[in-house]
Write an enzyme that holds these catalytic residues in place. Structure first.
Site, PDB file in Angstrom:
ATOM      1  N   ASP A 178       0.621  -1.233   0.048  1.00 56.72           N
ATOM      2  CA  ASP A 178       0.123  -0.073  -0.134  1.00 56.72           C
ATOM      3  C   ASP A 178       0.763   1.230   0.101  1.00 56.72           C
ATOM      4  OD1 ASP A 178       0.964  -0.180   2.628  1.00 56.72           O
ATOM      5  OD2 ASP A 178      -0.889  -0.851   3.430  1.00 56.72           O
ATOM      6  N   ASN A 218      -7.354  -3.001  14.728  1.00 57.41           N
ATOM      7  CA  ASN A 218      -8.788  -3.159  14.125  1.00 57.41           C
ATOM      8  C   ASN A 218      -9.030  -4.501  13.225  1.00 57.41           C
ATOM      9  OD1 ASN A 218      -7.762  -2.211  11.677  1.00 57.41           O
ATOM     10  ND2 ASN A 218      -9.391  -0.561  11.563  1.00 57.41           N
ATOM     11  N   HIS A 274      -7.442  -4.937  10.429  1.00 58.13           N
ATOM     12  CA  HIS A 274      -6.873  -4.583   8.874  1.00 58.13           C
ATOM     13  C   HIS A 274      -5.720  -5.159   8.355  1.00 58.13           C
ATOM     14  CE1 HIS A 274      -4.698  -0.815  10.120  1.00 58.13           C
ATOM     15  NE2 HIS A 274      -3.963  -1.492   9.379  1.00 58.13           N
TER      16      HIS A 274
END
Length: 243
Positions: free
Chosen positions: A67, A134, A136
């Protein structure tokens, strides 16, 4: 799923290093999927040390990063291209023409299409992952479909707060609000996947990954269905496991 439980971050980094070093030794033209963030930093240091001391070569290796922040040029000190250069690439004999990081300052849909085409033509041999508090993976936030490919995404506030604390001197306003990320389908298409998780703040996500059924509310949970998935966890990350 293969679970390797270790004492601490140093031991987790050592285990991951050994897996990646052995992959490159066994297949010198490996295609590696790489991650950023605080988790892989020590592993990258160990890879650099091994290259310097033992001469493990990366000249024929290709890499694909997960990313990149939207809006940051590769030369920006907080860009992930800059991160990879400073923490790994400049210490290896890797050909920078073989290094691939999504471009966050280009036409986004065109960039997503370009990256998906490249991934379709270059199956990743070994993919490295961290995990967000969380759940991800990459920047695939909760709710991301499991069949997603490289896409533009808005970052959850929890992700931005974590990254502000780690990399932006605690200034939330400086953390980009969006990113370009490999999709979950792209990640799952890798031949092998290794995820490192360390610290109490990852324990809830790890419990969901290991013990619960896959759900898009915890993106990493799909990894339990991957045919060759290794999870490396320290005592903190494992602290809520019942199994």
């Amino acid at each position: 799923m293969k679970v390797i439980k270790v004492k601490n971050y140093e031991e987790a980094s050592q285990k991951a290093f050994e897996i990646f070093r052995d992959q490159v030794k066994e297949k010198p033209d490996s295609i590696l999927g790489l991650a950023t963030g605080s988790t892989p930093i020590r592993m990258y240091e160990l890879l650099a040390e091994d290259h310097k001391v033992n001469g493990t070569s990366y000249k024929n290796v290709h890499t694909f990063n997960l990313d990149e922040y939207y809006g940051l040029a590769p030369t920006h000190p907080q860009s992930y291209y800059y991160f990879m250069t400073e923490h790994l690439f400049k210490f290896l004999d890797i050909d920078l023409n073989n290094v691939n990081v999504p471009k966050g300052n280009q036409d986004i849909q065109a960039e997503c299409d370009r990256y998906n085409t490249m991934l379709a033509e270059n199956q990743i041999d070994l993919q490295l992952l961290g995990i967000g508090s969380n759940g991800h993976i990459g920047f695939n936030e909760p709710g991301t479909p499991f069949d997603s490919v490289t896409h533009y995404i808005e970052l959850d506030e929890s992700t931005r707060k974590d990254n502000a604390r780690l990399f932006f001197d605690g200034v939330l306003e400086d953390v980009p609000t969006h990113a370009v990320t490999m999709g979950i389908k792209n990640i799952m298409e890798a031949k092998r996947v290794v995820l490192i998780a360390c610290g109490d703040n990852k324990a809830t996500a790890i419990k969901g990954l290991v013990e619960d059924e896959p759900t898009t509310s915890l993106p990493a949970s799909i990894l339990s269905t991957h045919p060759d998935f290794t999870l490396i966890i320290d005592e903190g990350a494992a602290s809520k496991l019942d199994k």
